[in-house]
Design an enzyme around this catalytic site. Structure first.
Site, PDB file in Angstrom:
ATOM      1  N   PRO A 226      31.550  64.321   9.639  1.00  4.66           N
ATOM      2  CA  PRO A 226      30.818  63.056   9.731  1.00  4.66           C
ATOM      3  C   PRO A 226      31.814  61.898   9.723  1.00  4.66           C
ATOM      4  CG  PRO A 226      30.683  63.899   7.502  1.00  4.66           C
ATOM      5  CD  PRO A 226      31.435  64.939   8.300  1.00  4.66           C
ATOM      6  N   ASP A 401      36.925  60.917   7.645  1.00  8.52           N
ATOM      7  CA  ASP A 401      35.845  61.824   7.247  1.00  8.52           C
ATOM      8  C   ASP A 401      35.072  61.163   6.108  1.00  8.52           C
ATOM      9  OD1 ASP A 401      34.260  63.870   6.204  1.00  8.52           O
ATOM     10  OD2 ASP A 401      35.768  65.428   6.561  1.00  8.52           O
ATOM     11  N   HIS A 402      33.806  60.825   6.369  1.00  7.05           N
ATOM     12  CA  HIS A 402      33.030  60.058   5.402  1.00  7.05           C
ATOM     13  C   HIS A 402      32.695  60.867   4.152  1.00  7.05           C
ATOM     14  CE1 HIS A 402      30.323  56.893   4.004  1.00  7.05           C
ATOM     15  NE2 HIS A 402      30.731  56.142   5.008  1.00  7.05           N
ATOM     16  N   ARG A 403      32.857  62.174   4.194  1.00  4.69           N
ATOM     17  CA  ARG A 403      32.633  62.982   2.994  1.00  4.69           C
ATOM     18  C   ARG A 403      33.703  62.714   1.941  1.00  4.69           C
ATOM     19  NH1 ARG A 403      32.571  68.781   5.777  1.00  4.69           N
ATOM     20  NH2 ARG A 403      34.393  67.756   6.699  1.00  4.69           N
TER      21      ARG A 403
END
Length: 429
Positions: A226, A401-403
């Site tokens: 994401p 990476d938005h995680r």
């Protein structure tokens, strides 16, 4: 009469006491010269030990996990007349289900592609998987589970083509694991099949090997990560003037030529040290924070983009980095890069400055969690409080990476990186 020949561990250089990670034969198997018998793995490489004689395996003197050194006897092979008497009778092949038979449900509910009809089952030799070290490395690179791949090679051996076909199948069907590893499906429509020749003249060209491999990686990363891209402008007026001045001074003496990429790599290392989350990788529910700084950079070649890696960039000066990136780029264009030259990156810089463009959204190079995109610098009017001044501005595009990295952290990283490039003295602090 048959003759017994001992096949031993060959010269493996300075290594000793290395483990056996794969065992391909059992007593009674027939082998030909150069057939792989076992795979050894050191801390730097893996290697197959081939058969040096053809015949029937009489004894296997090692097992999986054993540690061996040069000269250790691995297999005893019977050659000559009478050797064939010991050949083991193969077990009958499992019946192939009728085409309309329901597929068996995978154990544990994990998604897996069905094995093509007619392919031999993977031999269950201590639950080992028959694949060469290069195929294993290829599967690791693509994130493919060898246990789920149907083999098409001799004696149930998994080939590189099997790995490629499996990954393509997973991407086509959308069966990709979720962040928790439980698996899932995107329920994608099948890829459209079109006869383009119906509409006019066409030319068919094969996709280069580099683009085929990188395409599989990029498709996986695009689906599974994401990612969000954050943009920032860096004022490099003073930095570019300094770079040009140093290059002019070194021109007569034949010294190394400084490139903007070298400054970008060094500034990225400083930013990674301040924001360690960007120098990490996800491993299930854990975040692996790396203490090394290996910076990859995208290199344009006639066959597609490759990503060489500058190892330990934190320990190298600007001139060293400029020389190394130039040499790696040359080897990339000539197709001479070694696999080790493209492994281990913890962060990547993709610069399109020599071509143009304004901003773009680079795809995260998993298992990294961020990548920096750079376009061509342009002169823009910047208000200094009294008047507009012409300033050389470098567009930065950071995909994260938005995680692992949220918008606030990504923006802070971008702003700090721009500050370093605007006043490179900050890198020494």
């Amino acid at each position: 009469m048959s003759t017994l020949i001992d096949i031993k561990v060959p010269d493996i250089g300075d290594f000793s006491d290395v483990p056996i990670i794969d065992l391909y034969v059992r007593p009674g198997d027939t082998v030909a010269v150069d057939d792989p018998l076992v795979t050894l793995e050191s801390d730097k490489a893996t290697m197959d030990v081939p058969a040096t004689a053809a015949g029937v395996v009489k004894e296997v003197l090692v097992k999986l996990g054993d540690r061996v050194s040069e000269g250790r006897t691995l297999i005893r092979v019977a050659t000559g007349d009478g050797a064939g008497a010991a050949i083991r009778t193969p077990a009958p092949a499992p019946a192939v289900p009728a085409p309309d038979a329901p597929a068996a449900k995978p154990v544990g509910g994990a998604s897996a592609l069905p094995a093509p009809v007619g392919l031999p089952p993977t031999p269950q030799l201590g639950d080992s998987i028959h694949a060469s070290p290069s195929v294993r490395a290829y599967a690791r690179e693509l994130g493919a589970d060898l246990a789920k791949i149907a083999p098409s090679g001799p004696a149930g051996r998994i080939l590189k083509e099997d790995v490629t076909a499996y990954v393509k199948g997973v991407l086509t069907t959308g069966a990709t694991p979720s962040a928790s590893g439980s698996g899932g499906s995107l329920d994608l429509l099948p890829w459209p099949k079109v006869d383009f020749a119906r509409f006019g003249p066409i030319e068919v060209r094969p996709v280069s090997r580099i683009k085929r491999i990188s395409g599989l990686n990029l498709a996986r990363n695009w689906v599974m990560v994401p990612a969000v891209t954050y943009h920032e402008d860096a004022d490099i007026t003073d930095l570019e003037a300094f770079r040009i001045q140093i290059n002019k001074e070194n021109e007569k003496g034949g010294g190394a030529k400084l490139t903007l990429l070298a400054f970008l790599v060094k500034a990225s290392v400083k930013a990674l040290q301040k924001f360690p989350e960007f120098n990490s990788s996800l491993d299930g529910d854990n975040l692996v924070l790396k203490k090394y700084f290996h910076i990859g950079f995208a290199a344009d070649t006639p066959n597609g983009l490759v990503v060489p890696v500058v190892k330990d960039a934190d320990k190298k000066g600007i001139f060293d980095i400029a020389t190394e990136t130039g040499e790696l780029a040359r080897q990339a264009r000539e197709g001479k890069l070694k696999p080790a030259d493209m492994q281990g990156a913890s962060f990547t810089v993709s610069s399109l400055g020599g071509i143009g463009g304004t901003y773009f959204s680079p795809i995260v190079n998993a298992p990294e969690v961020a990548i920096l995109g750079v376009n061509k610098s342009t002169t823009k009017p910047v208000w200094d409080g009294k008047t507009f001044q012409p300033r050389l501005t470098l567009p930065l595009s950071l995909t994260a990476d938005h995680r692992v990295i949220d918008g606030a952290l990504a923006t802070r990283f971008n702003v700090y990186l721009a500050q370093l490039l605007a006043d490179f003295r900050r890198v020494t602090l």
